[in-house]
Design a protein around this motif. Sequence first.
Motif, PDB file in Angstrom:
ATOM      1  N   GLY A  52       0.833  -1.252   0.308  1.00  0.00           N
ATOM      2  CA  GLY A  52      -0.404  -0.007  -0.103  1.00  0.00           C
ATOM      3  C   GLY A  52       0.726   1.181  -0.056  1.00  0.00           C
ATOM      4  N   LEU A  53       2.723   0.808  -0.459  1.00  0.00           N
ATOM      5  CA  LEU A  53       2.809   2.258  -0.207  1.00  0.00           C
ATOM      6  C   LEU A  53       3.193   2.959  -1.508  1.00  0.00           C
ATOM      7  CD1 LEU A  53       5.580   0.626   2.081  1.00  0.00           C
ATOM      8  CD2 LEU A  53       4.159   2.014   2.149  1.00  0.00           C
ATOM      9  N   GLU A  54       2.057   2.238  -2.848  1.00  0.00           N
ATOM     10  CA  GLU A  54       2.107   2.459  -4.348  1.00  0.00           C
ATOM     11  C   GLU A  54       0.796   2.099  -4.686  1.00  0.00           C
ATOM     12  OE1 GLU A  54       4.808   4.345  -6.487  1.00  0.00           O
ATOM     13  OE2 GLU A  54       5.802   3.533  -5.025  1.00  0.00           O
ATOM     14  N   THR A  55       0.798   3.181  -5.696  1.00  0.00           N
ATOM     15  CA  THR A  55      -0.274   3.014  -6.011  1.00  0.00           C
ATOM     16  C   THR A  55      -0.579   2.131  -7.279  1.00  0.00           C
ATOM     17  OG1 THR A  55      -0.408   4.830  -7.416  1.00  0.00           O
ATOM     18  CG2 THR A  55      -2.005   5.739  -5.315  1.00  0.00           C
ATOM     19  N   ILE A  63      -5.456  -9.901  -0.160  1.00  0.00           N
ATOM     20  CA  ILE A  63      -5.206 -10.376   1.119  1.00  0.00           C
ATOM     21  C   ILE A  63      -5.942 -10.949   1.534  1.00  0.00           C
ATOM     22  CG2 ILE A  63      -4.441 -10.077   3.559  1.00  0.00           C
ATOM     23  CD1 ILE A  63      -2.536  -7.476   1.644  1.00  0.00           C
ATOM     24  N   GLY A  64      -6.330 -12.218   1.291  1.00  0.00           N
ATOM     25  CA  GLY A  64      -7.126 -12.817   2.582  1.00  0.00           C
ATOM     26  C   GLY A  64      -8.560 -12.649   1.423  1.00  0.00           C
ATOM     27  N   ILE A  78      -0.510  -5.778   7.733  1.00  0.00           N
ATOM     28  CA  ILE A  78       1.099  -6.694   6.578  1.00  0.00           C
ATOM     29  C   ILE A  78       2.226  -6.170   8.005  1.00  0.00           C
ATOM     30  CG2 ILE A  78       0.196  -6.761   4.531  1.00  0.00           C
ATOM     31  CD1 ILE A  78       1.315  -3.551   3.959  1.00  0.00           C
ATOM     32  N   ALA A  79       2.625  -5.906   7.622  1.00  0.00           N
ATOM     33  CA  ALA A  79       3.758  -5.616   8.452  1.00  0.00           C
ATOM     34  C   ALA A  79       5.174  -6.074   7.559  1.00  0.00           C
ATOM     35  CB  ALA A  79       4.630  -6.509   9.474  1.00  0.00           C
ATOM     36  N   MET A  80       6.261  -4.617   7.612  1.00  0.00           N
ATOM     37  CA  MET A  80       7.294  -4.685   6.598  1.00  0.00           C
ATOM     38  C   MET A  80       8.479  -4.755   7.517  1.00  0.00           C
ATOM     39  SD  MET A  80       6.705  -2.951   3.208  1.00  0.00           S
ATOM     40  CE  MET A  80       8.156  -2.877   2.013  1.00  0.00           C
ATOM     41  N   ASP A 154      -1.027 -10.774   9.207  1.00  0.00           N
ATOM     42  CA  ASP A 154      -1.116 -11.641   8.315  1.00  0.00           C
ATOM     43  C   ASP A 154      -0.292 -12.220   6.967  1.00  0.00           C
ATOM     44  OD1 ASP A 154      -4.131 -12.332   9.560  1.00  0.00           O
ATOM     45  OD2 ASP A 154      -4.475 -10.877   8.412  1.00  0.00           O
ATOM     46  N   VAL A 155       0.483 -11.198   7.027  1.00  0.00           N
ATOM     47  CA  VAL A 155       1.359 -11.482   5.609  1.00  0.00           C
ATOM     48  C   VAL A 155       2.946 -10.581   6.651  1.00  0.00           C
ATOM     49  CG1 VAL A 155       1.595 -10.625   3.456  1.00  0.00           C
ATOM     50  CG2 VAL A 155      -0.638 -10.874   4.443  1.00  0.00           C
TER      51      VAL A 155
END
Length: 375
Positions: A52-55, A63-64, A78-80, A154-155
């Motif tokens: 979600g950092l880029e359109t 996701i799910g 999410i976690a990055m 979740d991701v």
Amino acid sequence: MAEVIFNKLEKVYSNGFKAVHGIDLSIADGEFMVIVGPSGCAKSTTLRMLAGLETISGGEIRIGDKIVNNLAPKERGIAMVFQNYALYPHMTVRENLAFGLKLSKLPKQQIAQQVQEAAQILELEDLLDRLPRQLSGGQAQRVAVGRAIVKKPDVFLFDEPLSNLDAKLRASMRIRISDLHKQLKKSGKPATTVYVTHDQTEAMTMGDRICVMKLGHIMQVDTPDNLYHYPQNKFVAGFIGAPEMNIRSSRLVEDAGQLCITVGEEKMPLDERLKEKVAAWKEQEVFFGIRPEFVHLSDTPFAHGSCSGEIMRVENMGHEFFIYLHVAGYELTARLPSDQAKAMIEKGLHRTVYFRFDMDKCHIFDAQTELNVSL
Ligand code: ADP
């Protein structure tokens, strides 16, 4: 449950450059998917769209059971983890780990518990009161991974997380991240993982499956084993494996009733397996591919299908050697166990030796489409 699905996903940057060309990819719940490819193939762009950092310019991301195209990063579960670990310098390890949870206003006790759990998994317990500048590169990267774990996403998304570490640390962090993934799976809380790297060793050792990209297109999605042994095209064949597969232009010709490939002026018969598969390419240009471990050398000609070349240089890897031959205007790499290699090179370089291929291991690629027609 969080499978990740790209459906005709596209990215056109504001300057009109199309970075991602309508890719389709399904990542199963709990799967460790590595996206790999050379610099500029759009692996980061793809991951950043997922985060979600880029359109997104076209298609959809699920996701799910949610389409997340228009969701903010924090709503995606999410976690990055980034390449530059980006820890807050004025906060201790404990505070760095707790920061995201404080923002989401979790009760203090729960934050402390989640921080403790993450610290235990990543062996950070003795470092909790240190500041980032008091950590080694590997420790700092573990804190960065810890910050992702505490969120219980979740991701998990990893963007070249090990590129700034030295080779030894990279190797141990590879194992640590793989173990973490297995541990979460075992505990019944599998985290779907998408891991971006340009490093094929990371891809091969960590991925359940690997997605190989080139210039915004997916070239193949498969297990490490299948990518290595059954590359679907010339690009994947050349990208996966070190030293690289020998790939060169050749011609399929018939000689004394046998289908052969040309090697310079010489001909080498193909094995029975390929006779029917590649019959349609007879008298045509193709690319011939053979991995260095399937090239055999000798001081004297082999009985069948033997060609010659000149030994140009040698690399000693300890347990094995890479021997580079000059053959009809190109370089051919052979990979030999060290005892065999030493016997070959003790008589000196720049002399003629003979080679043959394990033809049952060769690959033939169409010259135009570059697809593997020998599978
Ligand atoms: P990778 O991560 O595989 O190295 P990137 O996703 O960073 O590749 O970039 C993919 C392509 O998109 C490259 O050709 C890059 O130059 C281009 N690109 C990246 N960001 C932008 C941008 N903001 N504007 C225009 N082109 C970009």
